[in-house]
Write an enzyme that holds these catalytic residues in place. Sequence first.
Site, PDB file in Angstrom:
ATOM      1  N   LYS A  33       0.707  -1.363  -0.036  1.00 30.23           N
ATOM      2  CA  LYS A  33      -0.072  -0.121   0.003  1.00 30.23           C
ATOM      3  C   LYS A  33       0.867   1.237  -0.036  1.00 30.23           C
ATOM      4  O   LYS A  33       0.418   2.261  -0.188  1.00 30.23           O
ATOM      5  CB  LYS A  33      -0.988  -0.155   1.258  1.00 30.23           C
ATOM      6  CG  LYS A  33      -0.462   0.077   2.572  1.00 30.23           C
ATOM      7  CD  LYS A  33      -1.542   0.234   3.602  1.00 30.23           C
ATOM      8  CE  LYS A  33      -0.985   0.017   4.955  1.00 30.23           C
ATOM      9  NZ  LYS A  33      -1.984   0.188   6.113  1.00 30.23           N
ATOM     10  N   CYS A  40      11.808  -1.004   6.574  1.00 24.92           N
ATOM     11  CA  CYS A  40      13.358  -1.205   6.577  1.00 24.92           C
ATOM     12  C   CYS A  40      14.125  -0.540   5.661  1.00 24.92           C
ATOM     13  O   CYS A  40      15.008   0.295   6.023  1.00 24.92           O
ATOM     14  CB  CYS A  40      13.482  -2.700   6.361  1.00 24.92           C
ATOM     15  SG  CYS A  40      15.414  -3.092   6.088  1.00 24.92           S
ATOM     16  N   LYS A  49      21.060   3.649   9.213  1.00 24.30           N
ATOM     17  CA  LYS A  49      22.568   3.150   9.101  1.00 24.30           C
ATOM     18  C   LYS A  49      23.400   4.308   8.142  1.00 24.30           C
ATOM     19  O   LYS A  49      24.479   4.595   8.476  1.00 24.30           O
ATOM     20  CB  LYS A  49      22.609   1.730   8.569  1.00 24.30           C
ATOM     21  CG  LYS A  49      23.008   0.823   9.472  1.00 24.30           C
ATOM     22  CD  LYS A  49      21.555   0.326  10.368  1.00 24.30           C
ATOM     23  CE  LYS A  49      21.076   0.883  11.677  1.00 24.30           C
ATOM     24  NZ  LYS A  49      19.790   0.343  12.114  1.00 24.30           N
ATOM     25  N   ALA A 109      -4.679  -3.879   0.738  1.00 18.75           N
ATOM     26  CA  ALA A 109      -5.255  -5.263   0.471  1.00 18.75           C
ATOM     27  C   ALA A 109      -6.287  -5.405   1.772  1.00 18.75           C
ATOM     28  O   ALA A 109      -6.108  -4.950   2.826  1.00 18.75           O
ATOM     29  CB  ALA A 109      -4.135  -6.169   0.484  1.00 18.75           C
ATOM     30  N   GLU A 189      14.705   6.611  29.784  1.00 21.75           N
ATOM     31  CA  GLU A 189      14.050   5.187  29.681  1.00 21.75           C
ATOM     32  C   GLU A 189      13.501   4.694  31.157  1.00 21.75           C
ATOM     33  O   GLU A 189      13.796   5.209  32.173  1.00 21.75           O
ATOM     34  CB  GLU A 189      15.322   4.266  29.633  1.00 21.75           C
ATOM     35  CG  GLU A 189      15.114   3.039  29.883  1.00 21.75           C
ATOM     36  CD  GLU A 189      14.156   2.252  28.908  1.00 21.75           C
ATOM     37  OE1 GLU A 189      14.205   2.345  27.625  1.00 21.75           O
ATOM     38  OE2 GLU A 189      13.125   1.615  29.554  1.00 21.75           O
ATOM     39  N   HIS A 415      45.644  -9.841   8.750  1.00 25.76           N
ATOM     40  CA  HIS A 415      46.238  -9.002   9.678  1.00 25.76           C
ATOM     41  C   HIS A 415      46.369  -7.650   8.678  1.00 25.76           C
ATOM     42  O   HIS A 415      46.904  -7.608   7.662  1.00 25.76           O
ATOM     43  CB  HIS A 415      47.409  -9.356  10.247  1.00 25.76           C
ATOM     44  CG  HIS A 415      48.099  -8.279  11.266  1.00 25.76           C
ATOM     45  ND1 HIS A 415      47.824  -7.832  12.246  1.00 25.76           N
ATOM     46  CD2 HIS A 415      49.201  -7.464  10.831  1.00 25.76           C
ATOM     47  CE1 HIS A 415      48.295  -7.004  12.854  1.00 25.76           C
ATOM     48  NE2 HIS A 415      49.180  -6.599  11.961  1.00 25.76           N
TER      49      HIS A 415
HETATM   50  P1  FAD Z   1       7.608  -3.888   7.086  1.00 22.23           P
HETATM   51  O1  FAD Z   1       9.007  -3.543   6.776  1.00 22.23           O
HETATM   52  O2  FAD Z   1       6.683  -3.192   8.351  1.00 22.23           O
HETATM   53  O3  FAD Z   1       6.662  -4.112   5.990  1.00 22.23           O
HETATM   54  C1  FAD Z   1       5.521  -4.442   6.003  1.00 22.23           C
HETATM   55  C2  FAD Z   1       4.860  -3.767   4.785  1.00 22.23           C
HETATM   56  O4  FAD Z   1       3.192  -4.165   4.621  1.00 22.23           O
HETATM   57  C3  FAD Z   1       4.546  -2.129   4.587  1.00 22.23           C
HETATM   58  O5  FAD Z   1       5.503  -1.597   3.639  1.00 22.23           O
HETATM   59  C4  FAD Z   1       3.239  -1.823   4.647  1.00 22.23           C
HETATM   60  O6  FAD Z   1       3.058  -0.412   3.776  1.00 22.23           O
HETATM   61  C5  FAD Z   1       2.532  -3.033   4.001  1.00 22.23           C
HETATM   62  N1  FAD Z   1       1.099  -3.072   4.382  1.00 22.23           N
HETATM   63  C6  FAD Z   1       0.711  -3.369   5.698  1.00 22.23           C
HETATM   64  N2  FAD Z   1      -0.623  -3.452   5.526  1.00 22.23           N
HETATM   65  C7  FAD Z   1      -0.938  -3.631   4.233  1.00 22.23           C
HETATM   66  C8  FAD Z   1      -2.191  -3.843   3.596  1.00 22.23           C
HETATM   67  N3  FAD Z   1      -3.407  -3.935   4.103  1.00 22.23           N
HETATM   68  N4  FAD Z   1      -2.113  -3.793   2.115  1.00 22.23           N
HETATM   69  C9  FAD Z   1      -0.718  -3.706   1.252  1.00 22.23           C
HETATM   70  N5  FAD Z   1       0.383  -3.297   2.457  1.00 22.23           N
HETATM   71  C10 FAD Z   1       0.290  -3.408   3.430  1.00 22.23           C
HETATM   72  N6  FAD Z   1      16.022  -4.481  11.382  1.00 22.23           N
HETATM   73  C11 FAD Z   1      17.364  -4.797  11.132  1.00 22.23           C
HETATM   74  O7  FAD Z   1      17.289  -6.092  10.822  1.00 22.23           O
HETATM   75  N7  FAD Z   1      18.408  -3.996  11.122  1.00 22.23           N
HETATM   76  C12 FAD Z   1      18.287  -2.800  11.508  1.00 22.23           C
HETATM   77  O8  FAD Z   1      19.409  -2.090  11.486  1.00 22.23           O
HETATM   78  C13 FAD Z   1      17.294  -2.100  11.531  1.00 22.23           C
HETATM   79  N8  FAD Z   1      16.933  -1.015  12.060  1.00 22.23           N
HETATM   80  C14 FAD Z   1      15.860  -0.417  12.009  1.00 22.23           C
HETATM   81  C15 FAD Z   1      15.535   1.012  12.403  1.00 22.23           C
HETATM   82  C16 FAD Z   1      14.675   1.666  12.740  1.00 22.23           C
HETATM   83  C17 FAD Z   1      14.388   2.920  12.857  1.00 22.23           C
HETATM   84  C18 FAD Z   1      13.401   0.933  12.499  1.00 22.23           C
HETATM   85  C19 FAD Z   1      11.995   1.433  12.644  1.00 22.23           C
HETATM   86  C20 FAD Z   1      13.347  -0.404  12.140  1.00 22.23           C
HETATM   87  C21 FAD Z   1      14.695  -1.205  12.021  1.00 22.23           C
HETATM   88  N9  FAD Z   1      14.790  -2.432  12.057  1.00 22.23           N
HETATM   89  C22 FAD Z   1      15.886  -3.119  11.825  1.00 22.23           C
HETATM   90  C23 FAD Z   1      13.729  -3.378  11.870  1.00 22.23           C
HETATM   91  C24 FAD Z   1      13.100  -3.921  10.528  1.00 22.23           C
HETATM   92  O9  FAD Z   1      12.751  -2.505   9.550  1.00 22.23           O
HETATM   93  C25 FAD Z   1      11.972  -4.673  10.461  1.00 22.23           C
HETATM   94  O10 FAD Z   1      12.144  -5.673  11.265  1.00 22.23           O
HETATM   95  C26 FAD Z   1      11.727  -5.148   9.054  1.00 22.23           C
HETATM   96  O11 FAD Z   1      11.139  -4.037   8.220  1.00 22.23           O
HETATM   97  C27 FAD Z   1      10.166  -6.062   9.245  1.00 22.23           C
HETATM   98  O12 FAD Z   1       9.942  -6.350   7.733  1.00 22.23           O
HETATM   99  P2  FAD Z   1       8.440  -6.759   7.649  1.00 22.23           P
HETATM  100  O13 FAD Z   1       8.344  -7.170   6.070  1.00 22.23           O
HETATM  101  O14 FAD Z   1       7.910  -7.828   8.551  1.00 22.23           O
HETATM  102  O15 FAD Z   1       7.580  -5.481   7.786  1.00 22.23           O
END
Ligand code: FAD
Length: 436
Positions: A33, A40, A49, A109, A189, A415
Amino acid sequence: MKYDAIIIGGGPGGYSTAIRLGQLGRSVLLVEKNKVGGECLNYGCIPSKALIEMSESLSYLKTLPGVRLSYNIDMNQWQGWKWSMINRLVSGVETLCRAYGVKIINGDAKIVDKQHVQIGSETHQCDSLVIATGSSPTRIDAFKDVMYNKEILDIKTVPKDLVIIGGGYIGVELGTAFAKLGAQVTLIEMLPSILTGIDPELIKPVERKMKEMGIRILLSAKVSSVEKKDKYFVKMESGASISAEAVLVTVGRKPNTEGFGLETLKLEMENGFIKTDKYKMTSERGVYAVGDVSTGGPMLAHRAFYDGRVAAHNIAGDKTTVDYYAMPMVVYSDPEIAFTGSRGQKSTRYPLAANGRSQGLNSSNGFYSIYYDEDGTVTGAGIAAPRASEMISELSLAVETGMNVEDIGSTIHPHPTLSEGIQESAEIAYDKPLHF
Ligand code: FAD
């Protein structure tokens, strides 16, 4: 139109499932969406990063005697560069999806039932449904007009003073980055420690460095409200009030399970997450959940990629299961901390200061620990050092393959590298390390 699988959500969990299913020759519809790449790529791992790298490079140069810096950070221009880099990555993922025959629809969706998904006025049919809707920041109504990860990563100027509410990994990473960029940072915290849940030994060097940089850390401190007037006023339960130019809230993230008809499937849930088994299947046959929205592993992108691979293979008919035991975890703090596996019966500890390469980085604040059992089997590791994120995979591999500490200690490491510290730390288990 009927597909082998429809995937809701195009973040790391959703797009990895889609690509792998495409590679396995299945017909796939990926619905997103907002933007492919999810939290990420657009508002999390990748931009945070990039910001950390910029702040780290600057702060490293500042530590070097004889280097006199005169610089100006135009965040607006940097944001332009950041978005062009992100958009390049997003279109790379879309190109990959299409190369493997994945159809992408940009839309919201709605689940009709486990074999039908509605996008706009059209209904699409599938044999398997994958929920990869990810997570969102926990928002607190009493905190008015504050920033969450999306807003701070899009900031156009470095604030003079920044209050961060929440000392988890996101708060620590961004707090350190903004302090290095010149903001006066206060981290609040509620619990007695930052980075709760992580080995306190690994936290010590991070906390030490944060304090050295002038970050004010308030522990066991609870914020009751945030108000915006000419400045922000952060009111504490103790009665104290802290004023700041900007306030970031990083108090946790919650799975996205509402607003898209999930309730029609009546899936089993656990603490708000969709419950999945070792195949990443939910309580409903043919319905899978991956990444942040599902139970099993930490809310991290590499876990979501892993889930996606496993779910795709199971949908395609190969039986594979998840095993998160040797999954590496990283905090991109200063120093970075990374850990994997679990504590064994014994452990080593090799100081970062004994590593030659670390000295050129002007960094001695950290250590390498290897955890192992009596018989020498490596069970886990914890590293606090620059680039720990790049070094931890060697130890995950050791845990995953049941290596002995001697396997690591007798492997020649190049090294001068920071990774030599891993070899020498392993040597402590059965011999003497060369440089300590
Ligand atoms: P998401 O990335 O949240 O993707 C879900 C997607 O689903 C979204 O694009 C959303 O728009 C879409 N969606 C939701 N509902 C609907 C719908 N009804 N219809 C269509 N689309 C929909 N993880 C690491 O491993 N390393 C890191 O360094 C790291 N740094 C981070 C830093 C920050 C600031 C944040 C906030 C997170 C970080 N993370 C990191 C965590 C990482 O971003 C998440 O774990 C990861 O994005 C999870 O992936 P996902 O596919 O489960 O969900």
